[in-house]
Design an enzyme around this catalytic site. Structure first.
Site, PDB file in Angstrom:
ATOM      1  N   TYR A 197       0.868  -1.182   0.000  1.00 31.75           N
ATOM      2  CA  TYR A 197       0.000   0.000   0.000  1.00 31.75           C
ATOM      3  C   TYR A 197       0.902   1.229   0.000  1.00 31.75           C
ATOM      4  CZ  TYR A 197      -4.253   2.543   1.490  1.00 31.75           C
ATOM      5  OH  TYR A 197      -5.318   3.386   1.595  1.00 31.75           O
ATOM      6  N   ARG A 250      -6.066  10.424 -10.866  1.00 34.91           N
ATOM      7  CA  ARG A 250      -5.467  11.093  -9.678  1.00 34.91           C
ATOM      8  C   ARG A 250      -4.942  10.008  -8.755  1.00 34.91           C
ATOM      9  NH1 ARG A 250      -5.635  10.118  -4.931  1.00 34.91           N
ATOM     10  NH2 ARG A 250      -7.564  10.831  -4.045  1.00 34.91           N
ATOM     11  N   LYS A 268      -5.777  -1.946  -2.852  1.00 28.62           N
ATOM     12  CA  LYS A 268      -6.936  -1.726  -1.980  1.00 28.62           C
ATOM     13  C   LYS A 268      -7.663  -3.048  -1.727  1.00 28.62           C
ATOM     14  CE  LYS A 268      -7.079   2.904  -1.534  1.00 28.62           C
ATOM     15  NZ  LYS A 268      -7.256   3.713  -0.325  1.00 28.62           N
ATOM     16  N   GLU A 340     -12.085   4.827  -6.765  1.00 30.05           N
ATOM     17  CA  GLU A 340     -10.772   5.092  -6.173  1.00 30.05           C
ATOM     18  C   GLU A 340      -9.927   5.919  -7.130  1.00 30.05           C
ATOM     19  OE1 GLU A 340      -8.954   4.921  -2.898  1.00 30.05           O
ATOM     20  OE2 GLU A 340     -10.299   3.209  -2.940  1.00 30.05           O
ATOM     21  N   ASP A 341      -9.394   7.016  -6.635  1.00 27.72           N
ATOM     22  CA  ASP A 341      -8.420   7.814  -7.375  1.00 27.72           C
ATOM     23  C   ASP A 341      -8.892   8.297  -8.752  1.00 27.72           C
ATOM     24  OD1 ASP A 341      -7.023   7.401  -5.087  1.00 27.72           O
ATOM     25  OD2 ASP A 341      -5.216   6.609  -6.017  1.00 27.72           O
ATOM     26  N   ASP A 363     -13.987   6.135  -1.806  1.00 31.03           N
ATOM     27  CA  ASP A 363     -13.052   6.028  -0.682  1.00 31.03           C
ATOM     28  C   ASP A 363     -12.344   7.351  -0.408  1.00 31.03           C
ATOM     29  OD1 ASP A 363     -11.677   4.622   1.284  1.00 31.03           O
ATOM     30  OD2 ASP A 363     -10.031   4.128  -0.074  1.00 31.03           O
ATOM     31  N   ASP A 364     -11.988   8.063  -1.468  1.00 31.10           N
ATOM     32  CA  ASP A 364     -11.242   9.315  -1.283  1.00 31.10           C
ATOM     33  C   ASP A 364     -12.109  10.395  -0.645  1.00 31.10           C
ATOM     34  OD1 ASP A 364      -8.806   8.380  -2.602  1.00 31.10           O
ATOM     35  OD2 ASP A 364     -10.083   8.271  -4.365  1.00 31.10           O
ATOM     36  N   ASN A 505      -0.571  11.540   0.236  1.00 35.15           N
ATOM     37  CA  ASN A 505       0.237  10.358  -0.081  1.00 35.15           C
ATOM     38  C   ASN A 505       0.851  10.502  -1.466  1.00 35.15           C
ATOM     39  OD1 ASN A 505      -0.575   8.911   2.287  1.00 35.15           O
ATOM     40  ND2 ASN A 505      -2.556   8.586   1.332  1.00 35.15           N
ATOM     41  N   ASN A 549      -5.274   7.115   7.615  1.00 37.31           N
ATOM     42  CA  ASN A 549      -5.456   6.588   6.265  1.00 37.31           C
ATOM     43  C   ASN A 549      -6.783   5.849   6.178  1.00 37.31           C
ATOM     44  OD1 ASN A 549      -5.181   4.763   3.881  1.00 37.31           O
ATOM     45  ND2 ASN A 549      -3.237   5.856   3.759  1.00 37.31           N
TER      46      ASN A 549
HETATM   47  N1  LIG Z   1      -4.702   9.694   4.012  1.00 36.98           N
HETATM   48  C1  LIG Z   1      -5.710   9.273   3.299  1.00 36.98           C
HETATM   49  O1  LIG Z   1      -6.429   8.346   3.663  1.00 36.98           O
HETATM   50  C2  LIG Z   1      -6.006   9.936   2.007  1.00 36.98           C
HETATM   51  C3  LIG Z   1      -5.141  10.806   1.443  1.00 36.98           C
HETATM   52  N2  LIG Z   1      -5.439  11.414   0.262  1.00 36.98           N
HETATM   53  C4  LIG Z   1      -4.439  12.290  -0.313  1.00 36.98           C
HETATM   54  O2  LIG Z   1      -4.914  13.604  -0.370  1.00 36.98           O
HETATM   55  C5  LIG Z   1      -4.338  14.258  -1.477  1.00 36.98           C
HETATM   56  C6  LIG Z   1      -5.424  14.984  -2.221  1.00 36.98           C
HETATM   57  O3  LIG Z   1      -6.367  14.091  -2.713  1.00 36.98           O
HETATM   58  P1  LIG Z   1      -7.743  14.600  -3.324  1.00 36.98           P
HETATM   59  O4  LIG Z   1      -8.460  15.477  -2.394  1.00 36.98           O
HETATM   60  O5  LIG Z   1      -8.447  13.438  -3.840  1.00 36.98           O
HETATM   61  O6  LIG Z   1      -7.197  15.465  -4.533  1.00 36.98           O
HETATM   62  P2  LIG Z   1      -7.917  16.610  -5.333  1.00 36.98           P
HETATM   63  O7  LIG Z   1      -7.163  16.777  -6.590  1.00 36.98           O
HETATM   64  O8  LIG Z   1      -9.369  16.371  -5.396  1.00 36.98           O
HETATM   65  O9  LIG Z   1      -7.693  17.919  -4.421  1.00 36.98           O
HETATM   66  C7  LIG Z   1      -6.459  18.527  -4.221  1.00 36.98           C
HETATM   67  C8  LIG Z   1      -6.714  19.894  -3.645  1.00 36.98           C
HETATM   68  O10 LIG Z   1      -5.472  20.431  -3.226  1.00 36.98           O
HETATM   69  C9  LIG Z   1      -5.328  21.729  -3.777  1.00 36.98           C
HETATM   70  N3  LIG Z   1      -3.923  21.995  -3.963  1.00 36.98           N
HETATM   71  C10 LIG Z   1      -3.039  21.342  -4.758  1.00 36.98           C
HETATM   72  N4  LIG Z   1      -1.808  21.856  -4.619  1.00 36.98           N
HETATM   73  C11 LIG Z   1      -1.920  22.881  -3.744  1.00 36.98           C
HETATM   74  C12 LIG Z   1      -1.025  23.811  -3.193  1.00 36.98           C
HETATM   75  N5  LIG Z   1       0.291  23.799  -3.523  1.00 36.98           N
HETATM   76  N6  LIG Z   1      -1.486  24.724  -2.322  1.00 36.98           N
HETATM   77  C13 LIG Z   1      -2.781  24.745  -1.988  1.00 36.98           C
HETATM   78  N7  LIG Z   1      -3.692  23.876  -2.451  1.00 36.98           N
HETATM   79  C14 LIG Z   1      -3.264  22.968  -3.326  1.00 36.98           C
HETATM   80  C15 LIG Z   1      -6.112  21.708  -5.067  1.00 36.98           C
HETATM   81  O11 LIG Z   1      -6.428  23.051  -5.405  1.00 36.98           O
HETATM   82  P3  LIG Z   1      -7.301  23.437  -6.693  1.00 36.98           P
HETATM   83  O12 LIG Z   1      -8.674  22.948  -6.382  1.00 36.98           O
HETATM   84  O13 LIG Z   1      -7.218  24.914  -6.723  1.00 36.98           O
HETATM   85  O14 LIG Z   1      -6.672  22.749  -7.840  1.00 36.98           O
HETATM   86  C16 LIG Z   1      -7.328  20.876  -4.633  1.00 36.98           C
HETATM   87  O15 LIG Z   1      -8.254  21.682  -3.988  1.00 36.98           O
HETATM   88  C17 LIG Z   1      -3.605  13.197  -2.277  1.00 36.98           C
HETATM   89  O16 LIG Z   1      -2.228  13.310  -2.018  1.00 36.98           O
HETATM   90  C18 LIG Z   1      -4.104  11.905  -1.717  1.00 36.98           C
HETATM   91  O17 LIG Z   1      -3.106  10.913  -1.716  1.00 36.98           O
HETATM   92  C19 LIG Z   1      -6.608  11.205  -0.378  1.00 36.98           C
HETATM   93  C20 LIG Z   1      -7.515  10.329   0.129  1.00 36.98           C
HETATM   94  C21 LIG Z   1      -7.253   9.586   1.327  1.00 36.98           C
HETATM   95  C1  LIG Z   2      -5.185   6.641   0.713  1.00 37.49           C
HETATM   96  C2  LIG Z   2      -5.827   7.097  -0.477  1.00 37.49           C
HETATM   97  O1  LIG Z   2      -6.908   6.638  -0.797  1.00 37.49           O
HETATM   98  C3  LIG Z   2      -5.190   8.083  -1.300  1.00 37.49           C
HETATM   99  O2  LIG Z   2      -4.138   8.596  -0.934  1.00 37.49           O
HETATM  100  O3  LIG Z   2      -5.734   8.374  -2.361  1.00 37.49           O
END
Ligand SMILES: NC(=O)C1=CN([C@@H]2O[C@H](COP(=O)(O)OP(=O)(O)OC[C@H]3O[C@@H](n4cnc5c(N)ncnc54)[C@H](OP(=O)(O)O)[C@@H]3O)[C@@H](O)[C@H]2O)C=CC1
Ligand SMILES: CC(=O)C(=O)O
Length: 649
Positions: A197, A250, A268, A340-341, A363-364, A505, A549
């Site tokens: 993972y 993504r 997953k 997912e993603d 999941d996200d 991540n 996570n």
């Molecule tokens: N720990 C866990 O269980 C999980 C972790 N994640 C992680 O979260 C992260 C984001 O995922 P997700 O929400 O799906 O992604 P999205 O692409 O949906 O969202 C990313 C967001 O971050 C913003 N962003 C990107 N770069 C910057 C920056 N330099 N400064 C400020 N804002 C920024 C984007 O802005 P804008 O909208 O303006 O483009 C957007 O709003 C990933 O790295 C993923 O691995 C996700 C799911 C689960």
């Molecule tokens: C953990 C997860 O789902 C992510 O980083 O997208």
């Protein structure tokens, strides 16, 4: 926002017995393979699967056929799975002038048995089994137990210095000996989770083309448009309970990896089995390939996907719709489809579109929301106050950020009775353009609009922290090292115990490291991250760092849906899953500053989560597994897949 209103389904007409995985630890099993040379719906040659196993003794065939004849199997399928599963090859629906091929039943033995990952036990085959299954000479004479095999594999695994080598060794094992793979993973979950993972799966996806050996899931590309149902039938397992699907746009915080995103559904789903106890054969990883906008991959000679830019609009939605329809047609109403993603411009729409017609879970958006809420509920025991007393600031306003924000607002609303519009005002988000404020509303994507509060524009996180003065700072940006020293120090200047969650991540994208968080807050912060960090020593004290996570949630959540025969996901299920997880955080964990329990207890935790989710499904009238089992925790545990070897007759 997430799913459907439960009341819509209170009077659903679906009924029937749900899929339950029989636990046959005490029973003696034959490595039965049901095979057939068949053609679907009378199209000769359409599908020809023919596995002939020689050296099959009469006794074996008799015992195999007596316990699991095609009719017995058919009956089981009928009693447990809806949809088109029973008539897999169109035998029942074929008319007399169509061609069908009769089923045959054989027993895997000899060389074939050693190459069947479901049944292979390697050197653990006993003397008796070696005789009965024509294995003499095909194995060295030593007989070793599964425990010794695990010990040896772990020893070998620890020799690899490069994480990707460990990943490949694990994938090889999964292809060779499935039960040993799961035994290894379950017994060494904390050590191996980072291998199968995050973070290693991120690197594996980036290099998937180069390391690709065997397909581990279904690839459905634009080439298959109009034939997706046929593609689903090509998958060897028929009784699918969980599908994890990505379109690769993504992948973690690594961006568009196209078809190489397959590593994510595979990873997953291996957690679904190891952490949540869903049978591996009931899990189907799917990658939808609509192209990629990743120029580097398009030029990479080892790239395994379609060499075209991503399909969008109608072309995209038609393929996704065909997939969703085919899944329901082939596997019925109760198969769980986990998105997912996907990139956020598709993820929210897909969830909204299919949340009312399918059992879908993102999941996200949802799993992440549930895991973070759980951590916050636990953290309140350390920082004091109720959720409503806190102020939340996010870096990242996408799937994870707005998903978490909405669930926090829902929980506060549930606890205080205040309307959602009010509780949302405690939560602020920053995206790549700065703080989300009212004056930006016209240009905001729909999922950001509820968070556009009145405030002067601020274009960076450091200033937003100073102005909002949050008690909780959450990183969901996918942008590494964005929680700077200045930001963590600022959080620590007005909070005795700032809560800092760096969710992104893999490790390279984490908003800060555990070491940075503890050092810059002088050991006062409560910290957790999406990918694991080693314990940190600061000022003579060791700070173990927790992992926030969604892997804590989705396996138990999915198990709860399956054991209750749920037909839809509901927000309230996410809330109870959070509560169940938070309850698993012990005083001992909290004393160490941990707001999540250790992963080593994850199967017990998953059973607790599953029970609460199932209970909620029954309360909402969304469950079809009737009557409701009396003790849902025990029921969940009894349904869980065990990777221990079976004894073959
Ligand atoms: N720990 C866990 O269980 C999980 C972790 N994640 C992680 O979260 C992260 C984001 O995922 P997700 O929400 O799906 O992604 P999205 O692409 O949906 O969202 C990313 C967001 O971050 C913003 N962003 C990107 N770069 C910057 C920056 N330099 N400064 C400020 N804002 C920024 C984007 O802005 P804008 O909208 O303006 O483009 C957007 O709003 C990933 O790295 C993923 O691995 C996700 C799911 C689960
Ligand atoms: C953990 C997860 O789902 C992510 O980083 O997208």
């Amino acid at each position: 926002m997430f799913a459907v209103n439960g009341s819509t389904f209170l009077n659903n007409s679906l009924s029937g017995v749900p899929r339950v995985f029989p636990r046959s630890t005490q029973r003696v099993a034959a490595p039965l393979v049901v095979v057939a040379a068949v053609s679907s719906n009378g199209r000769p040659g359409d599908r020809n699967v023919s596995v002939l196993v020689e050296n099959t003794s009469k006794e074996m065939v008799e015992s195999a056929t007596s316990s699991s004849s095609p009719s017995a199997i058919d009956k089981e399928a009928k009693s447990t799975v809806g949809g088109g599963v029973e008539d897999v090859y169109g035998e029942d629906s074929a008319t007399e002038d169509m061609h069908i091929t009769p089923w045959t039943v054989t027993v895997a033995s000899g060389y074939q048995l050693l190459r069947d990952p479901h049944y292979n036990k390697g050197l653990a085959f006993t003397e008796k089994e070696r005789d009965a299954h024509f294995l003499r000479g095909l194995l060295p004479p030593g007989v070793v137990s599964q425990e010794i095999q695990v010990k040896k594999m772990m020893h070998n695994m620890r020799q690899y210095q490069v994480p990707l080598q460990r990943y490949m060794a694990m994938m090889d094992l999964q292809e060779r000996n499935e039960r040993l793979f799961y035994k290894l993973l379950i017994d060494n979950v904390e050590e191996l989770l980072p291998v199968v993972y995050t973070p290693t799966v991120g690197e594996a996806c980036q290099k998937y083309g180069s390391i690709f050996r065997q397909p581990q899931g279904l690839f459905i590309s634009l080439k298959e448009k109009g034939r997706i149902l046929e593609v689903l039938k090509n998958w060897p397992e028929k009784k699918i309970q969980v599908i994890v699907v990505t379109d690769g746009e993504r992948i973690l915080g690594l961006g568009d990896l196209g078809c190489q995103g397959m590593g994510i559904p595979v990873g997953k789903l291996s957690l679904y089995s190891a952490l949540g106890g869903i049978r591996p054969s009931a899990c189907l990883p799917v990658t939808i390939d609509v192209g990629t906008n990743n120029e580097k991959l398009l030029e990479d000679e080892f790239y395994i996907g379609l060499r075209r830019r991503r399909a969008t609009g109608q072309e995209y939605s038609e393929l996704l719709h065909e997939f969703m329809s085919a899944v329901k047609q082939n596997y019925g109403e109760k198969v769980l489809i986990q998105f997912e993603d996907f990139a956020n411009h598709n993820a929210f729409d897909l969830l909204a579109k299919y949340g009312t017609s399918h059992l879908v879970f993102n999941d996200d958006i949802e799993g992440t929301a549930s895991v973070v809420l759980a951590g916050l509920i636990a953290a309140l025991k350390l920082v004091g106050g109720a959720l409503a007393d806190h102020r939340f600031l996010f870096l990242g306003a996408g799937e994870a950020g707005t998903g978490i924000a909405e669930l926090i607002a829902l929980e506060i609303s549930k606890q205080t009775g205040a309307p959602l519009e009010e509780t949302r005002k405690k939560i602020w988000l920053v995206d790549s353009k700065g703080l989300i404020v009212r004056s930006r509303i016209e240009s905001l994507q729909h999922f950001k609009r509820p968070w556009a509060h009145e405030h002067e524009p601020i274009n960076n996180l450091a200033d937003a922290v100073k102005s909002i003065k949050p008690t909780v700072l959450i990183g969901s940006s996918g942008a590494g090292r964005t929680f700077t020293k200045e930001i963590v120090e600022s959080m620590s200047s007005f909070n005795e115990k700032p809560i800092i969650l760096a969710l992104s991540n893999p490790t390279s994208q984490s908003e800060c490291t555990a070491e940075e968080a503890y050092k810059w807050s002088e050991g006062r912060c409560i910290f957790a991250s999406g990918s694991p960090f080693a314990p940190v020593e600061y000022n003579g004290k060791v700070y173990p760092s927790g992992q926030a996570n969604n892997a804590y949630i989705f396996p138990g959540f999915g198990l709860g849906l399956i054991i209750s025969g749920a037909i839809r996901v509901h927000d309230e299920m996410l809330l109870v899953a959070s509560e169940a997880l938070a309850e698993q955080v012990s005083h001992e964990n909290l004393e160490k500053g941990l707001i999540y329990p250790p992963f080593s207890n994850i199967r017990k935790i998953s059973a607790q989560i599953a029970a609460r989710v199932a209970e909620k499904a029954f309360q909402l009238g969304l469950a079809t597994r009737l009557p409701q089992p009396e003790n849902l925790v025990r029921y969940a545990e009894s349904c869980m897949y065990s990777p221990n070897y079976r004894t073959y007759r």
